[in-house]
Design a protein around this motif. Structure first.
Motif, short mmCIF file in Angstrom:
data_model
loop_
_atom_site.label_atom_id
_atom_site.label_comp_id
_atom_site.label_asym_id
_atom_site.label_seq_id
_atom_site.Cartn_x
_atom_site.Cartn_y
_atom_site.Cartn_z
N PHE A 65 35.53 -50.08 3.55
CA PHE A 65 36.37 -50.73 4.58
C PHE A 65 36.05 -50.20 5.97
O PHE A 65 36.02 -50.96 6.94
CB PHE A 65 37.85 -50.54 4.27
CG PHE A 65 38.37 -51.53 3.26
CD1 PHE A 65 38.23 -52.89 3.43
CD2 PHE A 65 39.03 -51.08 2.13
CE1 PHE A 65 38.71 -53.79 2.51
CE2 PHE A 65 39.52 -51.98 1.19
CZ PHE A 65 39.35 -53.34 1.38
N ILE A 66 35.82 -48.92 6.08
CA ILE A 66 35.48 -48.34 7.38
C ILE A 66 34.13 -48.87 7.86
O ILE A 66 33.95 -49.21 9.04
CB ILE A 66 35.51 -46.80 7.32
CG1 ILE A 66 36.96 -46.33 7.11
CG2 ILE A 66 34.92 -46.18 8.58
CD1 ILE A 66 37.09 -44.86 6.82
N PHE A 74 32.85 -51.72 7.05
CA PHE A 74 33.07 -53.12 7.41
C PHE A 74 33.63 -53.23 8.83
O PHE A 74 33.21 -54.09 9.61
CB PHE A 74 34.01 -53.77 6.39
CG PHE A 74 34.25 -55.22 6.65
CD1 PHE A 74 33.25 -56.17 6.46
CD2 PHE A 74 35.50 -55.65 7.08
CE1 PHE A 74 33.48 -57.51 6.71
CE2 PHE A 74 35.73 -56.99 7.32
CZ PHE A 74 34.72 -57.93 7.14
N ALA A 75 34.59 -52.38 9.15
CA ALA A 75 35.15 -52.38 10.51
C ALA A 75 34.07 -52.05 11.54
O ALA A 75 34.03 -52.66 12.62
CB ALA A 75 36.31 -51.39 10.61
N ALA A 76 33.21 -51.12 11.21
CA ALA A 76 32.12 -50.76 12.13
C ALA A 76 31.16 -51.94 12.31
O ALA A 76 30.70 -52.21 13.43
CB ALA A 76 31.37 -49.54 11.60
N LEU A 123 31.91 -55.07 12.06
CA LEU A 123 32.56 -56.06 12.91
C LEU A 123 32.43 -55.68 14.38
O LEU A 123 32.21 -56.55 15.24
CB LEU A 123 34.04 -56.20 12.53
CG LEU A 123 34.32 -56.88 11.19
CD1 LEU A 123 35.81 -56.85 10.89
CD2 LEU A 123 33.80 -58.29 11.18
N SER A 124 32.53 -54.39 14.67
CA SER A 124 32.35 -53.93 16.05
C SER A 124 30.92 -54.18 16.53
O SER A 124 30.71 -54.61 17.68
CB SER A 124 32.68 -52.44 16.16
OG SER A 124 34.01 -52.21 15.85
N CYS A 156 28.97 -56.52 15.47
CA CYS A 156 28.84 -57.97 15.66
C CYS A 156 29.44 -58.39 17.00
O CYS A 156 28.87 -59.23 17.71
CB CYS A 156 29.51 -58.73 14.51
SG CYS A 156 28.63 -58.62 12.96
#
Length: 114
Positions: free
Chosen positions: A58-59, A61-63, A65-66, A68
């Protein structure tokens, strides 16, 4: 003096057999509990590792997204924001499809192996 009563040795032999059966039963019970406890420890360790991997995913994935968002912001200097978002989304979708296809082929080979 000798004990000539034939019932006395049989009773002690019977008592010994009963004691042996009880001890054997206790040993088997303890061994079963030991195996179950070992299995519980392995499952606990596996669950802990699994949840750690999920949190890490999850972490990551958040990275991603950043990253992107940063890519889209950078591309807006060359094209319209909508086009930058569509281009980066299409590129990531293509990359994801390729990775999923490769994973599917590996999984199919692993399942069909005799």
């Amino acid at each position: 003096m000798e004990n000539k009563n034939p019932a006395s040795p049989r009773e002690s032999f019977t008592e010994l057999l009963e004691q042996l059966a009880k001890n054997f039963s206790a040993v088997v019970h303890d061994e079963i509990e030991l195996v179950v406890q070992g299995f519980r420890e392995q499952v606990s360790a596996a669950c802990s590792g699994f949840f750690t991997v999920v949190v890490g995913a999850f972490i990551i994935f958040a990275a991603l997204l950043s990253f992107c968002a940063a890519l889209i912001i950078e591309l807006t200097s060359y094209m319209a924001p909508v086009m930058a978002a569509l281009l980066s989304g299409a590129a990531l979708a293509l990359l994801g499809a390729i990775i999923a296809f490769v994973g599917y082929r590996h999984l199919k080979k692993a399942i069909l192996k005799p």
